[in-house]
Design a protein around this motif. Structure first.
Motif, PDB file in Angstrom:
ATOM      1  N   HIS A  87      30.274  60.471  -8.620  1.00  0.00           N
ATOM      2  CA  HIS A  87      31.036  61.544  -7.699  1.00  0.00           C
ATOM      3  C   HIS A  87      31.323  60.795  -6.583  1.00  0.00           C
ATOM      4  CE1 HIS A  87      29.901  65.603 -10.095  1.00  0.00           C
ATOM      5  NE2 HIS A  87      30.075  64.372 -10.707  1.00  0.00           N
ATOM      6  N   CYS A  88      30.325  60.257  -5.499  1.00  0.00           N
ATOM      7  CA  CYS A  88      30.594  59.601  -4.452  1.00  0.00           C
ATOM      8  C   CYS A  88      29.478  58.998  -3.918  1.00  0.00           C
ATOM      9  CB  CYS A  88      31.310  60.748  -3.392  1.00  0.00           C
ATOM     10  SG  CYS A  88      30.097  61.925  -3.016  1.00  0.00           S
ATOM     11  N   PHE A  89      29.502  58.256  -2.696  1.00  0.00           N
ATOM     12  CA  PHE A  89      28.457  57.593  -2.280  1.00  0.00           C
ATOM     13  C   PHE A  89      28.124  57.727  -0.777  1.00  0.00           C
ATOM     14  CE2 PHE A  89      31.168  54.336  -1.208  1.00  0.00           C
ATOM     15  CZ  PHE A  89      30.606  53.430  -0.037  1.00  0.00           C
ATOM     16  N   THR A  90      27.150  57.764  -0.448  1.00  0.00           N
ATOM     17  CA  THR A  90      26.921  57.611   1.085  1.00  0.00           C
ATOM     18  C   THR A  90      25.713  56.810   1.478  1.00  0.00           C
ATOM     19  OG1 THR A  90      26.724  58.896   2.907  1.00  0.00           O
ATOM     20  CG2 THR A  90      25.277  59.428   0.935  1.00  0.00           C
ATOM     21  N   TYR A  91      25.309  56.341   2.733  1.00  0.00           N
ATOM     22  CA  TYR A  91      24.193  55.770   3.139  1.00  0.00           C
ATOM     23  C   TYR A  91      22.878  56.308   3.486  1.00  0.00           C
ATOM     24  CZ  TYR A  91      27.508  52.039   2.851  1.00  0.00           C
ATOM     25  OH  TYR A  91      28.714  51.204   2.438  1.00  0.00           O
ATOM     26  N   GLY A  92      21.765  56.145   3.019  1.00  0.00           N
ATOM     27  CA  GLY A  92      20.434  56.814   3.346  1.00  0.00           C
ATOM     28  C   GLY A  92      19.472  55.490   3.406  1.00  0.00           C
ATOM     29  N   ASP A  93      18.345  56.030   3.116  1.00  0.00           N
ATOM     30  CA  ASP A  93      17.217  55.290   3.123  1.00  0.00           C
ATOM     31  C   ASP A  93      17.344  54.145   2.221  1.00  0.00           C
ATOM     32  OD1 ASP A  93      15.797  56.839   4.718  1.00  0.00           O
ATOM     33  OD2 ASP A  93      14.611  57.348   3.333  1.00  0.00           O
ATOM     34  N   GLU A  94      16.804  52.779   2.518  1.00  0.00           N
ATOM     35  CA  GLU A  94      16.939  51.710   1.835  1.00  0.00           C
ATOM     36  C   GLU A  94      15.887  51.663   0.487  1.00  0.00           C
ATOM     37  OE1 GLU A  94      15.316  47.053   1.888  1.00  0.00           O
ATOM     38  OE2 GLU A  94      16.624  47.734   3.639  1.00  0.00           O
ATOM     39  N   ALA A  95      16.463  51.653  -0.559  1.00  0.00           N
ATOM     40  CA  ALA A  95      15.672  51.573  -1.744  1.00  0.00           C
ATOM     41  C   ALA A  95      16.177  50.388  -2.863  1.00  0.00           C
ATOM     42  CB  ALA A  95      15.984  52.850  -2.501  1.00  0.00           C
ATOM     43  N   GLY A  96      15.280  49.679  -3.055  1.00  0.00           N
ATOM     44  CA  GLY A  96      15.539  48.509  -3.748  1.00  0.00           C
ATOM     45  C   GLY A  96      16.313  47.458  -3.203  1.00  0.00           C
ATOM     46  N   GLY A  97      16.474  47.556  -1.869  1.00  0.00           N
ATOM     47  CA  GLY A  97      17.135  46.351  -1.076  1.00  0.00           C
ATOM     48  C   GLY A  97      18.691  47.006  -0.864  1.00  0.00           C
ATOM     49  N   PHE A 115      21.188  59.419  -6.545  1.00  0.00           N
ATOM     50  CA  PHE A 115      20.480  58.335  -7.172  1.00  0.00           C
ATOM     51  C   PHE A 115      20.636  57.064  -6.514  1.00  0.00           C
ATOM     52  CE2 PHE A 115      22.115  61.312 -10.460  1.00  0.00           C
ATOM     53  CZ  PHE A 115      21.046  60.951 -11.512  1.00  0.00           C
ATOM     54  N   ALA A 116      19.455  56.341  -6.333  1.00  0.00           N
ATOM     55  CA  ALA A 116      19.580  54.925  -5.592  1.00  0.00           C
ATOM     56  C   ALA A 116      20.455  54.088  -6.292  1.00  0.00           C
ATOM     57  CB  ALA A 116      18.194  54.637  -5.206  1.00  0.00           C
ATOM     58  N   ASP A 117      21.554  53.434  -5.275  1.00  0.00           N
ATOM     59  CA  ASP A 117      22.473  52.530  -6.083  1.00  0.00           C
ATOM     60  C   ASP A 117      21.876  51.219  -6.772  1.00  0.00           C
ATOM     61  OD1 ASP A 117      24.428  54.436  -5.277  1.00  0.00           O
ATOM     62  OD2 ASP A 117      25.630  53.005  -4.395  1.00  0.00           O
ATOM     63  N   ALA A 118      20.845  50.857  -6.151  1.00  0.00           N
ATOM     64  CA  ALA A 118      20.047  49.548  -6.627  1.00  0.00           C
ATOM     65  C   ALA A 118      19.566  49.840  -8.145  1.00  0.00           C
ATOM     66  CB  ALA A 118      18.820  49.374  -5.457  1.00  0.00           C
ATOM     67  N   TYR A 119      19.332  51.086  -8.427  1.00  0.00           N
ATOM     68  CA  TYR A 119      18.880  51.012  -9.784  1.00  0.00           C
ATOM     69  C   TYR A 119      20.032  51.625 -10.705  1.00  0.00           C
ATOM     70  CZ  TYR A 119      14.686  50.595  -6.824  1.00  0.00           C
ATOM     71  OH  TYR A 119      13.739  50.020  -6.175  1.00  0.00           O
ATOM     72  N   LEU A 120      21.301  51.467 -10.459  1.00  0.00           N
ATOM     73  CA  LEU A 120      22.230  51.854 -11.565  1.00  0.00           C
ATOM     74  C   LEU A 120      22.925  50.534 -11.852  1.00  0.00           C
ATOM     75  CD1 LEU A 120      23.804  54.939  -9.275  1.00  0.00           C
ATOM     76  CD2 LEU A 120      22.566  55.011 -11.491  1.00  0.00           C
ATOM     77  N   SER A 121      23.440  50.733 -12.859  1.00  0.00           N
ATOM     78  CA  SER A 121      24.079  49.283 -13.590  1.00  0.00           C
ATOM     79  C   SER A 121      25.221  48.596 -12.614  1.00  0.00           C
ATOM     80  CB  SER A 121      24.298  49.455 -15.057  1.00  0.00           C
ATOM     81  OG  SER A 121      25.321  50.467 -14.977  1.00  0.00           O
ATOM     82  N   ASP A 122      25.712  49.398 -12.199  1.00  0.00           N
ATOM     83  CA  ASP A 122      26.949  48.467 -11.216  1.00  0.00           C
ATOM     84  C   ASP A 122      27.108  48.992  -9.988  1.00  0.00           C
ATOM     85  OD1 ASP A 122      27.754  51.221 -11.705  1.00  0.00           O
ATOM     86  OD2 ASP A 122      29.640  50.659 -12.495  1.00  0.00           O
ATOM     87  N   ASN A 123      25.544  49.295  -9.434  1.00  0.00           N
ATOM     88  CA  ASN A 123      25.483  49.723  -8.090  1.00  0.00           C
ATOM     89  C   ASN A 123      26.380  50.978  -7.623  1.00  0.00           C
ATOM     90  OD1 ASN A 123      23.846  47.583  -7.518  1.00  0.00           O
ATOM     91  ND2 ASN A 123      25.709  46.084  -7.037  1.00  0.00           N
ATOM     92  N   GLY A 124      26.533  51.852  -8.565  1.00  0.00           N
ATOM     93  CA  GLY A 124      26.990  53.329  -8.124  1.00  0.00           C
ATOM     94  C   GLY A 124      28.446  53.486  -7.945  1.00  0.00           C
ATOM     95  N   SER A 125      28.705  54.718  -7.364  1.00  0.00           N
ATOM     96  CA  SER A 125      30.027  54.892  -7.019  1.00  0.00           C
ATOM     97  C   SER A 125      30.687  54.147  -6.069  1.00  0.00           C
ATOM     98  CB  SER A 125      30.166  56.216  -6.406  1.00  0.00           C
ATOM     99  OG  SER A 125      31.288  56.647  -5.807  1.00  0.00           O
ATOM    100  N   THR A 126      32.139  53.823  -6.217  1.00  0.00           N
ATOM    101  CA  THR A 126      33.094  53.169  -5.060  1.00  0.00           C
ATOM    102  C   THR A 126      33.781  53.939  -4.163  1.00  0.00           C
ATOM    103  OG1 THR A 126      34.725  53.141  -6.280  1.00  0.00           O
ATOM    104  CG2 THR A 126      33.188  51.122  -6.752  1.00  0.00           C
ATOM    105  N   GLU A 127      33.422  55.460  -4.296  1.00  0.00           N
ATOM    106  CA  GLU A 127      34.099  56.142  -3.489  1.00  0.00           C
ATOM    107  C   GLU A 127      33.115  56.807  -2.360  1.00  0.00           C
ATOM    108  OE1 GLU A 127      37.362  56.864  -3.342  1.00  0.00           O
ATOM    109  OE2 GLU A 127      37.721  55.209  -5.019  1.00  0.00           O
ATOM    110  N   ALA A 128      33.604  56.665  -1.068  1.00  0.00           N
ATOM    111  CA  ALA A 128      32.766  57.355  -0.005  1.00  0.00           C
ATOM    112  C   ALA A 128      32.909  58.916  -0.156  1.00  0.00           C
ATOM    113  CB  ALA A 128      33.111  56.875   1.343  1.00  0.00           C
ATOM    114  N   CYS A 129      31.749  59.403   0.061  1.00  0.00           N
ATOM    115  CA  CYS A 129      31.697  60.918   0.176  1.00  0.00           C
ATOM    116  C   CYS A 129      32.510  61.556   1.306  1.00  0.00           C
ATOM    117  CB  CYS A 129      30.436  61.562   0.078  1.00  0.00           C
ATOM    118  SG  CYS A 129      29.432  61.320  -1.083  1.00  0.00           S
TER     119      CYS A 129
END
Length: 129
Positions: A87-97, A115-129
């Motif tokens: 759906h979208c992404f934002t910044y939070g705590d570091e997880a997996g670098g 979902f922490a982006d470091a553990y998603l196959s393509d580093n997650g969403s490209t659209e900021a929330c």
């Protein structure tokens, strides 16, 4: 890699936005020796909307959370290779670098969370929330 480059460009604005948002999560300290000094509080409620039509898979068993911070309550566990609709992404705590987190929904369910982006196959969403 498309997500990594886009997020790198958004990092500075994300840091600024996080700093501005954190202003609402500041409380006055009452401990002796530090009266009225601001104390950072972590908020697990973050706005999100469905801005992205992307999808990806979890690269490991992954807890999804109510907020983009490792201390936020886990809503559940998505197994390795689970399909997530972004759906979208934002910044939070570091997880997996990485500090980026994606709000998403587990395919075939109504289960949603961060979902922490470091553990998603393509580093997650490209659209900021």
């Amino acid at each position: 890699m498309r997500n990594s480059r886009r997020k790198a460009m958004l990092t500075m604005s994300g840091v600024v936005a996080a700093a501005l948002l954190s202003a609402s999560g500041v409380a006055a300290a009452t401990s002796e020796g530090a009266p009225n000094e601001p104390v950072q509080t972590m908020d697990c409620s973050h706005s999100h909307s469905n801005k992205d039509s992307g999808e990806g898979r979890t690269t490991t068993d992954l807890r999804y959370r109510v907020g983009p911070h490792t201390h936020c309550a886990a809503l559940g566990l998505a197994g390795k290779n689970t399909l997530i609709y972004y759906h979208c992404f934002t910044y939070g705590d570091e997880a997996g670098g990485l500090r980026a987190w994606t709000w998403g929904r587990i395919a075939g369910t109504q289960k949603q969370g961060w979902f922490a982006d470091a553990y998603l196959s393509d580093n997650g969403s490209t659209e900021a929330c």
